[in-house]
Scaffold this active site. Structure first.
Site, PDB file in Angstrom:
ATOM      1  CG  HIS A  16      -6.847  -2.872   3.024  1.00  0.00           C
ATOM      2  ND1 HIS A  16      -6.105  -1.727   2.846  1.00  0.00           N
ATOM      3  CD2 HIS A  16      -8.050  -2.612   2.461  1.00  0.00           C
ATOM      4  CE1 HIS A  16      -6.833  -0.814   2.222  1.00  0.00           C
ATOM      5  NE2 HIS A  16      -8.025  -1.322   1.977  1.00  0.00           N
ATOM      6  CG  ASP A  73      -2.074   0.986   1.069  1.00  0.00           C
ATOM      7  OD1 ASP A  73      -3.232   0.544   0.932  1.00  0.00           O
ATOM      8  OD2 ASP A  73      -1.809   2.210   1.065  1.00  0.00           O
ATOM      9  CB  ILE A  74       0.802   4.196  -2.236  1.00  0.00           C
ATOM     10  CG1 ILE A  74       1.885   5.062  -2.827  1.00  0.00           C
ATOM     11  CG2 ILE A  74      -0.465   4.979  -1.943  1.00  0.00           C
ATOM     12  CD1 ILE A  74       1.548   5.616  -4.203  1.00  0.00           C
ATOM     13  CG  HIS A 117      -8.627  -2.940  -2.439  1.00  0.00           C
ATOM     14  ND1 HIS A 117      -9.573  -2.222  -3.151  1.00  0.00           N
ATOM     15  CD2 HIS A 117      -8.463  -2.272  -1.269  1.00  0.00           C
ATOM     16  CE1 HIS A 117      -9.959  -1.183  -2.435  1.00  0.00           C
ATOM     17  NE2 HIS A 117      -9.305  -1.191  -1.286  1.00  0.00           N
ATOM     18  CG  ASN A 149     -12.067  -0.535   3.926  1.00  0.00           C
ATOM     19  OD1 ASN A 149     -12.437  -0.989   5.006  1.00  0.00           O
ATOM     20  ND2 ASN A 149     -10.895   0.060   3.769  1.00  0.00           N
TER      21      ASN A 149
HETATM   22  P1  AMP Z   1      -9.741   1.498   0.279  1.00  0.00           P
HETATM   23  O1  AMP Z   1      -9.844   2.783   1.054  1.00  0.00           O
HETATM   24  O2  AMP Z   1     -10.128   0.278   1.054  1.00  0.00           O
HETATM   25  O3  AMP Z   1     -10.440   1.595  -1.058  1.00  0.00           O
HETATM   26  O4  AMP Z   1      -8.196   1.292   0.023  1.00  0.00           O
HETATM   27  C1  AMP Z   1      -7.517   1.810  -1.070  1.00  0.00           C
HETATM   28  C2  AMP Z   1      -6.058   1.716  -0.723  1.00  0.00           C
HETATM   29  O5  AMP Z   1      -5.304   1.833  -1.903  1.00  0.00           O
HETATM   30  C3  AMP Z   1      -5.586   2.820   0.227  1.00  0.00           C
HETATM   31  O6  AMP Z   1      -5.035   2.212   1.401  1.00  0.00           O
HETATM   32  C4  AMP Z   1      -4.523   3.554  -0.592  1.00  0.00           C
HETATM   33  O7  AMP Z   1      -3.438   3.979   0.193  1.00  0.00           O
HETATM   34  C5  AMP Z   1      -4.124   2.516  -1.605  1.00  0.00           C
HETATM   35  N1  AMP Z   1      -3.606   3.012  -2.887  1.00  0.00           N
HETATM   36  C6  AMP Z   1      -4.156   3.966  -3.674  1.00  0.00           C
HETATM   37  N2  AMP Z   1      -3.409   4.151  -4.781  1.00  0.00           N
HETATM   38  C7  AMP Z   1      -2.364   3.283  -4.691  1.00  0.00           C
HETATM   39  C8  AMP Z   1      -1.239   2.987  -5.513  1.00  0.00           C
HETATM   40  N3  AMP Z   1      -1.026   3.628  -6.669  1.00  0.00           N
HETATM   41  N4  AMP Z   1      -0.359   2.047  -5.085  1.00  0.00           N
HETATM   42  C9  AMP Z   1      -0.548   1.411  -3.911  1.00  0.00           C
HETATM   43  N5  AMP Z   1      -1.604   1.628  -3.103  1.00  0.00           N
HETATM   44  C10 AMP Z   1      -2.492   2.563  -3.473  1.00  0.00           C
END
Ligand code: AMP
Ligand code: ZN
Length: 113
Positions: free
Chosen positions: A101, A29-30, A99, A86
């Site tokens: 987590h 995760d970024i 996705h 989520n």
């Molecule tokens: P959610 O809030 O459950 O939809 O989680 C989306 C997740 O994706 C968040 O934790 C972000 O930090 C992560 N995210 C968004 N863009 C990227 C990316 N380019 N690379 C890695 N993680 C990302």
């Protein structure tokens, strides 16, 4: 379709990929919320768990296996971890590509915020 995770799958934008096969990808995760914070996704674009049905849900079994293996690799299998999906607005979903987590390396409180 403009989907950031499809773009990662297609290698159009970079990610710290920690696992990949024909159906599943896992990357860091970024914006990590724990020492271990990995996202595990189906390569196929599914918007959320509400898109899963008998025709496409085999991938979930694979994702759980990948989560187990990554938990072992990251040494959080014994200490414990959390797998979070989520879903939708109230669920706090911000990326609309299914996705999972994988969070670990610290104690997780409950209830979540
Ligand atoms: P959610 O809030 O459950 O939809 O989680 C989306 C997740 O994706 C968040 O934790 C972000 O930090 C992560 N995210 C968004 N863009 C990227 C990316 N380019 N690379 C890695 N993680 C990302
Ligand atoms: Zn997508």
């Amino acid at each position: 379709m403009d989907c950031v995770f499809c773009r990662i799958v297609n290698k159009e934008i970079p990610a710290a990929v920690v696992y990949e096969d024909e159906e599943v990808m896992a990357f860091k995760d970024i914006n990590p919320q724990a020492p271990v914070h990995i996202l595990i996704i189906p390569k196929q674009h599914l918007t959320s768990i509400m898109d899963l049905d008998d025709s496409n849900s085999d991938v979930v079994k694979k994702i759980i296996k990948v989560a187990q293996n990554l938990a072992r690799e990251n040494n959080i299998d014994k200490k414990g971890f959390r797998v979070v999906v989520n879903t939708g607005n109230d669920g706090g979903q911000t990326v609309h590509h299914l996705h999972f987590h994988l969070l670990g390396g610290r104690f997780m409180t409950w209830p979540p915020g």
